[in-house]
Every structure is written in C-alpha cells, then in structure tokens.
Design an enzyme around this catalytic site. Sequence first.
Site, PDB file in Angstrom:
ATOM      1  CG  ASP A 140     -44.878 -43.624 -91.798  1.00 52.02           C
ATOM      2  OD1 ASP A 140     -43.964 -44.456 -91.808  1.00 52.02           O
ATOM      3  OD2 ASP A 140     -44.695 -42.411 -91.982  1.00 52.02           O
ATOM      4  CB  CYS A 194     -39.182 -47.264-113.237  1.00 51.47           C
ATOM      5  SG  CYS A 194     -39.826 -46.654-111.662  1.00 51.47           S
ATOM      6  CB  CYS A 200     -36.307 -40.221-108.817  1.00 51.84           C
ATOM      7  SG  CYS A 200     -36.070 -41.961-109.216  1.00 51.84           S
ATOM      8  CB  CYS A 204     -31.326 -37.162-105.369  1.00 54.56           C
ATOM      9  SG  CYS A 204     -31.073 -37.078-103.587  1.00 54.56           S
ATOM     10  CB  CYS A 247     -36.407 -33.305 -99.801  1.00 57.61           C
ATOM     11  SG  CYS A 247     -35.762 -33.138-101.480  1.00 57.61           S
ATOM     12  CB  CYS A 254     -41.727 -39.123-110.467  1.00 53.64           C
ATOM     13  SG  CYS A 254     -42.398 -40.688-111.049  1.00 53.64           S
TER      14      CYS A 254
END
Length: 386
Positions: A140, A194, A200, A204, A247, A254
């Site tokens: 990352d 999903c 989700c 938000c 966050c 989920c």
Amino acid sequence: MKAKENRDALARWIKETAAALGFDACAISRGDPPGAASGLADWLAAGFHGEMDYMARHGPKRASPAALVPGTQSVISVRLDYWPTEAAPAQAVLDDPHAGYISRYALGRDYHKVLRRRLQQLADAITQRVGPFGHRVFTDSAPVMEVALAREAGVGWRGKHTLLLARDGGSLFFLGELFTDLDLPADQRVRAHCGSCTRCIDVCPTQAIVAPYRLDARRCISYLTIEHAGSIPEAFRAPIGNRIYGCDDCQLVCPWNRYARRAVTDAFAVRQGLDDPPLIELFAWSEQDFMSRLQGSAIRRIGHRRWLRNLAVALGNALRAAQRAADRGRMAAIREALGGRAQHPSALVREHVYWALAQDERATFAEPASGSCGSTAARRSAWPRL
Ligand code: SF4
C-alpha cells in the site's frame, strides 16, 4: 507435465509458507486485471482522487504489474487480518461525542512495516527453495492496484464500497503483494456476494460512495482526515462527527463483517488507549507528545497540524452535543481546550479552532436530515456489533 507439476507444487508450497508466516490468505494472479486500467482512467478523469496526485502520476503502469516491474510474471497477493481483539466497541465510541474515533486499522503498529517484514520473509523463504528470483514487495506504499490484483487472484470480491471482501473475513484486513518473475499458476476469481445490498452506500455520512463500486475520495472521511492537507470543507465538518483519523462506517455496516476475524498478531493490539480516547486529552498533546506517543503508528504520517485540525472539528461537534445536552461543565472544558489553541501558529489549526468555538452558537439549528450528510445513528442501529 513435469513442469506443470513443479509449478503447481511450488504454488502450493508458497501458500503453505504464507499461512505459516501468519497470513490469513494467499493467492496468485498473472497481473493485468481486466478493466483495471480503464476503470482507473475513468475515476481519475472524474477528479474523484482529489489531491492524491500520486494516483495519477504512474498512469497505466498502476494497472499493469509487468509495466511497473519489468519481468513480472506472477503476483502473489496476501491478506492479513487486523481487527484488534481488545478494542472498545466501535459503535459505542462513535456514539460518544467526547471520545475520538480512530479507524480500527490504525490502533496498533503501522501496518506497512508489519506487512513488509512478513512479505520479505516469504520472499526469503522462496529464495531458499528456488534460488535467487526477481521480486518486489508492495504494501500500500506504491502505485499498485491491490484490490484489483487480489480480486483477480480470488482473495475476495470487490464490495460496493470498493474494498475487498472475503466470505471468511469480511473486509477488515490489509493486502500486500509480491511481484515475482516466477511462472506460477493463477488462481480463480471468486463470485461477488453483495447482491442487492446497499448498506455501505446508504450509511456513508458524507455520501462518498456516489454509485456502487464508485468512490468520490473528495467526500470520503478517510481522505478528508488523512490524505487531505488543507482546510476541511465546512459541509463535511458536522458529518465527520468524532472521526479524527479515518472512518469505518461502510465496513461496520457490512453484513460480511460478521465474519471479520480478530487479528492473531499482537502487532495490531491497541496502543496508547487509541480505541476510546478523550478528545480533550488528545488535543492537549504537544507536537513532541504526538511524535513520541505515536512512534511506530501510521497516524504519525499526518503530522501534528492535521491531527489538531481533525480534533478541532471533532471538538466543535462535541461542543454542539454538550450544548444540546445542556452539559455546562463539558461545554466549559471544551471551550477552554479550544481556546488554548486559538493562537496556534498554524492558520489551518486556528481556522478550525474558530469554527469549533462557533458551534455552540449554532447548536439550536436542527441536525441535517439523514441521507444528506446527517446523523447515521438510526441507520447504524442495524450494524453488526463489532
Ligand atoms: S455493505 Fe452490502 S453492498 Fe456494501 S460491501 Fe457490504 S455486502 Fe456489499
């Protein structure tokens, strides 16, 4: 036939070795995930990356491992679960306006270092088995499309929040990659699960998931509190609530995170009480405190000024909450803490402090309606308890 058997045996051995090193999953792809380059180009063209210019800098190389590291034939993707065992319940912290919420991935040691060390151990083990081979470790910290690669390898599927999901672990894990010049057999993609869920997207606080699988980072609280260097747009300050670093809302809601697994390694154990810290205490940290207490933490990367900026926003929201509760003691304490930073040498910090101090005057205003950057409390009531 012999060559194929050798490749299969080596891939099997690599996965067993990864498991022995503590990785929670390991799978292989041949790179160049279909659609990754065009998806990235669309996302950049929409400007959704905000100030993250590094996302654009490497252009198509980001989507093609062989273009980024010449000679790459196979990419080994690994997963490392991070949910800290002993952390205070996320929802309870989010519901307490006087505590700071820090994204659960950042409560312990900096994952970049933890993941890099383990991936290097995996590379060293492979070297011992096959001899020197071309490879490069990514954690990352470089222009790699890790979710697309992990999805291609079958580590999981991309959720509508754009993060990777696994049936046996939800999404609370880190991903890392080992680019190699080894000719390894690729694993299969897995089906997405999903379905018709949109939790989700609905939860938000800043409506950053503008469509399934499409995130406008400029609205995302993780981006605003970590990547974004300047002033936080006022429209997002109330919805940020007490989130002072990152966050987790889209992940907490989920249903697949019922299967999130606690971290086995103690590297991600909570440090410095960061799972449920009083905002006022954090705001009192000097720059030296910030640097020494967050030694080895990913949070240190944002620096003390951004840290104070984020805390000032949270304290402004706490001030509103205290006024709503007619808690005069709290109000006085918050005003005093903010006042102590009103002459801070940084204009960025001062601006957010003044905004925060002004919040008690606005506290009689109604909170924005849910669905328009408003309270998520009602929607959060259906969250899995993490
Ligand atoms: S909340 Fe629902 S739509 Fe979003 S990633 Fe999880 S399962 Fe997919």
